[in-house]
Design a protein around this motif. Structure first.
Motif, short mmCIF file in Angstrom:
data_model
loop_
_atom_site.label_atom_id
_atom_site.label_comp_id
_atom_site.label_asym_id
_atom_site.label_seq_id
_atom_site.Cartn_x
_atom_site.Cartn_y
_atom_site.Cartn_z
N GLY A 65 0.79 -1.50 -0.15
CA GLY A 65 0.47 -0.04 0.02
C GLY A 65 0.88 1.11 -0.27
N TYR A 66 0.23 1.78 0.20
CA TYR A 66 0.67 3.47 0.34
C TYR A 66 2.08 3.15 1.59
N ASP A 67 1.32 2.71 2.99
CA ASP A 67 2.76 3.24 3.78
C ASP A 67 3.05 2.13 4.28
N HIS A 68 2.43 0.73 3.75
CA HIS A 68 2.73 -0.17 4.64
C HIS A 68 2.71 -1.67 3.57
N ILE A 69 3.36 -2.92 3.79
CA ILE A 69 3.44 -3.97 2.91
C ILE A 69 2.56 -4.90 3.88
N LEU A 70 1.71 -6.72 3.00
CA LEU A 70 1.42 -7.07 3.52
C LEU A 70 2.02 -8.34 2.77
N ALA A 71 2.45 -9.29 3.25
CA ALA A 71 3.08 -10.99 3.08
C ALA A 71 2.29 -11.88 3.82
N GLN A 89 -3.77 0.03 9.28
CA GLN A 89 -3.86 -0.86 7.94
C GLN A 89 -2.91 -2.18 8.07
N ALA A 90 -1.54 -2.13 9.12
CA ALA A 90 -0.51 -3.06 8.43
C ALA A 90 -1.05 -3.81 10.34
N ALA A 104 -3.14 -4.90 -0.51
CA ALA A 104 -2.85 -3.50 0.46
C ALA A 104 -3.33 -2.41 -0.56
N GLY A 105 -4.88 -2.12 0.56
CA GLY A 105 -4.51 -0.29 -0.69
C GLY A 105 -4.50 0.86 0.55
N TYR A 106 -4.97 2.09 -0.55
CA TYR A 106 -3.65 2.76 0.17
C TYR A 106 -3.65 3.35 2.22
N SER A 142 -8.50 -7.69 -5.35
CA SER A 142 -7.75 -6.16 -5.09
C SER A 142 -7.83 -5.08 -4.97
N ALA A 143 -6.85 -3.97 -4.33
CA ALA A 143 -7.20 -3.15 -3.75
C ALA A 143 -6.45 -1.94 -4.01
N ASN A 144 -7.37 -0.54 -4.14
CA ASN A 144 -6.69 0.49 -4.76
C ASN A 144 -6.65 1.53 -3.41
N ARG A 145 -6.46 2.68 -3.79
CA ARG A 145 -6.25 4.09 -2.96
C ARG A 145 -7.85 4.48 -2.16
N GLU A 146 -8.55 4.16 -2.82
CA GLU A 146 -10.28 3.79 -1.94
C GLU A 146 -11.02 2.84 -2.51
N ILE A 147 -10.70 2.20 -3.25
CA ILE A 147 -11.86 0.95 -3.37
C ILE A 147 -11.04 -0.08 -3.59
N THR A 148 -12.22 -1.38 -3.09
CA THR A 148 -11.59 -2.53 -2.81
C THR A 148 -12.52 -3.36 -4.17
#
Length: 205
Positions: A65-71, A89-90, A104-106, A142-148
């Motif tokens: 995402g913008y400031d996080h990572i999912l593994a 979000q993290a 991961a979105g924004y 799928s996730a984007n800045r403001e949508i899923t």
């Protein structure tokens, strides 16, 4: 595998670390990049959103995402990385297991479980983690800045008709879940309908 990056580089996110090899997946965030290596470990460069947890291994998929990572790990659990965690979000929900995909979105995160259900957490300003009720089985996320976004699996029922010599049943069809199909059952003279089986379960005729 060789990684090539271009574009903005104010945080050195486009400068590939020297000697980085055996990469099987990559993802980019706000000012960082992350690579998944074939041994299940991660490499982050640029302006990392957080430190990789000590001993993290067995990773099979990544999303940024913008400031996080999912593994996503091989055991079906997920790990979040991110110091800027204002929307949590993290912070992966406790007890989240059987995960097969992550997004991961924004400032939000989404996980798809093996049973086709979805778990989402983090920011919800635009309803991006407000999962719709009564969804059919979800196939991908799928996730984007403001949508899923979900890709829904179309469930079908195979209606197989057999009647031996004592009547007739027609037709043999695939019926999409939520739609209707008329099946005609015609027993021969002197015979009655004994049982109907739908999806392996007996139903009252």
């Amino acid at each position: 595998s060789t990684i090539v990056a271009w574009g903005s580089n104010y945080g050195n996110q486009s400068t590939i670390p020297a000697g980085l090899t055996n990469v099987i997946d990559v993802a980019t965030g706000g000012a960082f990049s992350v690579a998944l290596k074939s041994d299940g470990t991660l490499v982050i460069w640029g302006l990392p959103p957080g430190a990789i947890p000590a001993g993290l291994s067995g990773v099979s998929k990544i999303s940024a995402g913008y400031d996080h990572i999912l593994a996503l790990k091989n055991d079906g659990t997920a790990v979040g990385i991110g110091n800027v965690n204002s929307q949590s979000q993290a912070t992966v929900p406790l007890g989240l297991t059987n995960v097969i995909s992550i997004a991961a979105g924004y400032d939000h995160s989404v996980a798809l479980r093996s049973d086709g259900s979805v778990v989402a957490w983090g920011g919800d300003l635009f309803g991006q983690i407000s999962i719709l009720s009564n969804l059919p089985i979800v196939e991908s996320i799928s996730a984007n800045r403001e949508i899923t976004v979900f890709l829904l699996k179309q469930k079908t029922h195979l209606i197989t008709t057999t009647s031996d010599i004592n009547g007739s049943i027609t037709p043999n069809v695939n019926v999409v879940d939520g739609t209707n199909e008329t099946i005609t059952i015609t027993p021969n003279s002197g015979f009655d309908i004994d049982v109907l089986v739908v999806d392996g379960l007996s139903v009252t005729p």
